[in-house]
Design a protein around this motif. Sequence first.
Motif, PDB file in Angstrom:
ATOM      1  N   SER A  25       0.825  -1.201   0.000  1.00 56.07           N
ATOM      2  CA  SER A  25       0.000   0.000   0.000  1.00 56.07           C
ATOM      3  C   SER A  25       0.859   1.250   0.000  1.00 56.07           C
ATOM      4  N   MET A  26       2.076   1.121   0.511  1.00 56.81           N
ATOM      5  CA  MET A  26       2.936   2.299   0.528  1.00 56.81           C
ATOM      6  C   MET A  26       3.526   2.584  -0.845  1.00 56.81           C
ATOM      7  N   LEU A  27       3.714   1.523  -1.608  1.00 54.36           N
ATOM      8  CA  LEU A  27       4.423   1.712  -2.863  1.00 54.36           C
ATOM      9  C   LEU A  27       3.442   2.107  -3.947  1.00 54.36           C
ATOM     10  N   LEU A 153      14.591   3.206   1.521  1.00 57.21           N
ATOM     11  CA  LEU A 153      14.322   4.305   0.594  1.00 57.21           C
ATOM     12  C   LEU A 153      15.365   5.376   0.836  1.00 57.21           C
ATOM     13  N   ASP A 155      16.746   9.136   0.039  1.00 60.02           N
ATOM     14  CA  ASP A 155      16.380  10.446  -0.473  1.00 60.02           C
ATOM     15  C   ASP A 155      17.682  11.199  -0.727  1.00 60.02           C
ATOM     16  N   TYR A 164      15.829   6.058   4.639  1.00 65.83           N
ATOM     17  CA  TYR A 164      14.669   5.636   5.437  1.00 65.83           C
ATOM     18  C   TYR A 164      14.569   4.129   5.359  1.00 65.83           C
ATOM     19  N   TYR A 166      12.284   0.910   6.206  1.00 65.80           N
ATOM     20  CA  TYR A 166      10.935   0.489   6.579  1.00 65.80           C
ATOM     21  C   TYR A 166      10.991  -0.973   6.944  1.00 65.80           C
ATOM     22  N   VAL A 173       4.568  -1.235  10.519  1.00 68.74           N
ATOM     23  CA  VAL A 173       5.695  -0.680   9.777  1.00 68.74           C
ATOM     24  C   VAL A 173       6.448   0.282  10.675  1.00 68.74           C
ATOM     25  N   LYS A 174       7.719  -0.015  10.843  1.00 69.15           N
ATOM     26  CA  LYS A 174       8.542   0.891  11.640  1.00 69.15           C
ATOM     27  C   LYS A 174       9.519   1.583  10.704  1.00 69.15           C
ATOM     28  N   VAL A 175       9.722   2.831  10.962  1.00 67.34           N
ATOM     29  CA  VAL A 175      10.567   3.623  10.072  1.00 67.34           C
ATOM     30  C   VAL A 175      11.767   4.145  10.842  1.00 67.34           C
ATOM     31  N   LYS A 177      15.555   6.411  10.300  1.00 68.21           N
ATOM     32  CA  LYS A 177      16.152   7.383   9.384  1.00 68.21           C
ATOM     33  C   LYS A 177      17.648   7.469   9.651  1.00 68.21           C
TER      34      LYS A 177
ATOM     35  N   LEU B  96       8.491   9.616  12.505  1.00 69.09           N
ATOM     36  CA  LEU B  96       8.948   9.041  11.252  1.00 69.09           C
ATOM     37  C   LEU B  96       7.901   8.183  10.570  1.00 69.09           C
ATOM     38  N   LEU B 102       7.243   7.702   1.859  1.00 70.69           N
ATOM     39  CA  LEU B 102       6.225   6.826   1.307  1.00 70.69           C
ATOM     40  C   LEU B 102       4.930   6.886   2.085  1.00 70.69           C
TER      41      LEU B 102
END
Lengths: 187, 775
Positions: A25-27, A153, A155, A164, A166, A173-175, A177, B96, B102
Amino acid sequence: MVLVMAIGDLHIPHRAMELPAKFKSMLVPGKIQHIICTGNLCIKEVHDYLKSLCPNLHVTRGVYDEDARYPETETLTIEQFKLGLCHGHKVVPWGDLDSLAMVQRQLDVDILVSGHTHRFMAYKHETGMVINPGSATGSYCGMTYDVNPSIVLMDIDGLRVVVYVYELIDGEVKVEKIDFKKTSATT
Amino acid sequence: MSPAAPIEPAKKTLPESSSSGELSPERADLEKCRRFGDLRGVQWRIDLGILPSSSSSSVNDLRRVTANCRRSYAALRRRLLINPHIPKDGSNFPDLVMDNPLSQNPDSMWGRFFHKAELEKMVDQDLSRLYPEHGSYFQTPGCQGMLRRILLLWCIRHPNYGYRQGMHELLAPLLYVLQADLERLSEVRKQYQDYFTDNFDGLSFNETDSAYKSDLEKGSPHMEDAIKNQKDQVKDNYLNELDPKIQTIILFSDAYGAEGELGIVLSEKFMEHDAYSMFDALMNGDGGAVAMANFFSHSPLNGPQNGLPPVLEASSALYHLLSIVDLSLYTHLVELGVEPQYFALRWLRVLFGREFALEDLLVIWDEIFALDNSRLSGGSEHESEVSYGVLKSSRGAFISALAVSMILYLRSSVLATENATSCLQRLLNFPEDVSLAKLIKKAKSLMTLAIDAINSKPVGVRGQSLSSDLVAPGSPRSLVPESYWEEKWRVLTKEEEQRRQATPQKLVQNRIKGWSEKVKMRLSRTESACLLSKVNHKIVDRSRSPIRKNLLDDLAHQLGSEIDEKLASEDDSKVRFSSVNGGSEENSSIFSDPVSPRCFAINNDHGNETERSSVASNSSVIGNHPAALYSATEEVASPLPVSDPPEDMLFKEVQNDCTKERAVTNLRERRLLAGKFQWLWMFAKTGPEGSAEKGVCTSESSISPVTECNQKNAVPSSSTTDGTSKPEAVIESVLEQQKAQTEPVAKIALVGRGQITAMAALKELRKISNLLSEM
């Protein structure tokens, strides 16, 4: 402001059916400019799906990839960064930082993306980064216990890259950075 | 940031003499208000309400207000241009999970960034095509950059409007006039350069003579050749000696005062700020009635009960005025099925920007802006009967009067057209060499009528007959969704719900065994077709209503061949009754499908005479079998409404597809008051040919009962022209309604052309409808 997604080791359909729903769903198409894939997709359908997300798709050959035409390694330049891509099963010991650093020097890249261990790893040293996006489907791997699905991901903006990560841990979902700034511009 | 190529200052202004005779008191007012007649930028800013308009306001007041506007724009600009990279402050740790690139969350920084990127893409698309004939100004990167920023900021500031095509065309002339003002300023500066520089050094008060002399010495090297020698000699630095207009121009370029540079009224540096304020004022209407932004919105102005998007309201106001002014032209247009919004949408949304060349447009906008925009009081006070609120001011009246005068200008060519397409062609390609003075004079003469028309209660039917077809289908897609995929999901789930809602109805219909019941339902749908018109409750002539039921039933499954007999038996209602052989057994929904696709297609294909006739032939079969439906009809009325309302609610979307048909239908029905007759008209009107129906007119008697029955059943269902689209159910309802509509007509219409053809066509249409449902 270039978004580059690093993904790999999906092992569809052998070890996994499809990407986790939350990742899917994120992509959405249109957001990501490049996709680099470490390998082990394994079938054409996955390749097509990734291509639908972004037309700039770079894939390197993994152990179980059905398409034999993928290269072993690949390098590309995005903004001020040189990215290197390989699957990593030929770099022994698997997942060893020193060996990977050798490959990085060999390819002369700032960021090396490799896979095969199904374990997310991002290592910063002063001249660059070594990133392992892990397995996007969380498929089984002989050398890693408790594989969590993960994708990376990046940037890239001039001399700075923000990574990032994921991870799908316990259904959420944990993000994370990670910042990295290059010291000098690429010649 | 000024573009490289200079533009011709717009010298074209409406000659005062044109409005000499009858408008002198008005002229005096105009004169007073238009103190800055040749400085359009300033004048428009005053007219739009940005600058104070009282004639006593001094330059200082103007400067102050200007400075304030610019300050607010600058703040806005800073705040809204987001760069997700730049952390707002170090201590701010964004969540985050929400703030990653995304993330689907529309509120996240990245979400806004992507939203802005999408807006920018849309804006750029339009900007690249803006005024190519004046490309030397509008296509320069500086100008484009300004336009882009202004539009982006306005759209981000007003997320409920988003960016619509046309906004850039409203903004462009505003920027143009500001630039023209600057050109004028530089002209004046060249001419009167001395007045701009403060030569105090040479002034000595002891010797006035010597002061003159020294000025002379200093003055001559600066003088341009344009100034006569004589003037050179006696030139003095006193501003008061100058023409007041030149004076004001010079004052406007002063940087003195508390505001400093920010207050220079004619400023190149702040052109963007001024343009933004003008654009904002134009779109908001500055508290008055005419707000251009309304023309871009889909939702009705006064709440859902009025039911019409403002642009449709305004278009119907236009037609209303036209009907008062020139009834024959109006009827001709209506007969052709030319709905006003087909051309008026473009006229209104860009305020005639696409109809006239840029210089002419500026003159027209001069006139439009000169009029006051405050809301007129008058007409009905009740909210439910509010008049054309969207145009309810002098400015709005003038806009509608101007539109009508444009239509009148094309009167002869429009009257000569035979079908809607060519008529629209004439209307949309307004001739180049138009005498603006005449147009404007005519518009002014229509002003009083226009004000009355706007204040009067809108004719309800006409309003309803104007469909929202222009609005509904495209609306979900034209707005940039905050998160496209979220919206898509929402739409999909809504469709699911609609489908779920629709199916119970179908199930209900399925379960109804009785033929009469099925007929009832079909009848109800037929009636809902004429829903949109305010129908009178008439006594249902029970004996006649079965006719329609028969028609409906037969159409689905009977490909009987007694078409001719059918036609002959108009008057005899008994003959009409056809025993619904297998028809009643069939599910009404299935029934609707074959027919509706055809109807649907028919709506879209006006020339599809054969299909219609085949439909007609099919339905005509219906009339062959007399059936004892008298009893059935009695029950018709009550259950029908039950099944109706759910569908009727969806009928709003029917309009999307069968606007014309319904519109014409409605109009016709109201006029003729004969049901079948009306069906004929309606059916025939779907095509360009208007003559055929007349020949086919059947006796009124047989027609009227059907209509009455229809009307009666139509009443319970309220029709609101809701602009929102629910695609799936909409299509279904459309199809059903279409089916219902065409059936009765069909029976009357023409000799059978071959039911086989008809059935084949039906099947194809069914396929089409399925495709559409999937879409």
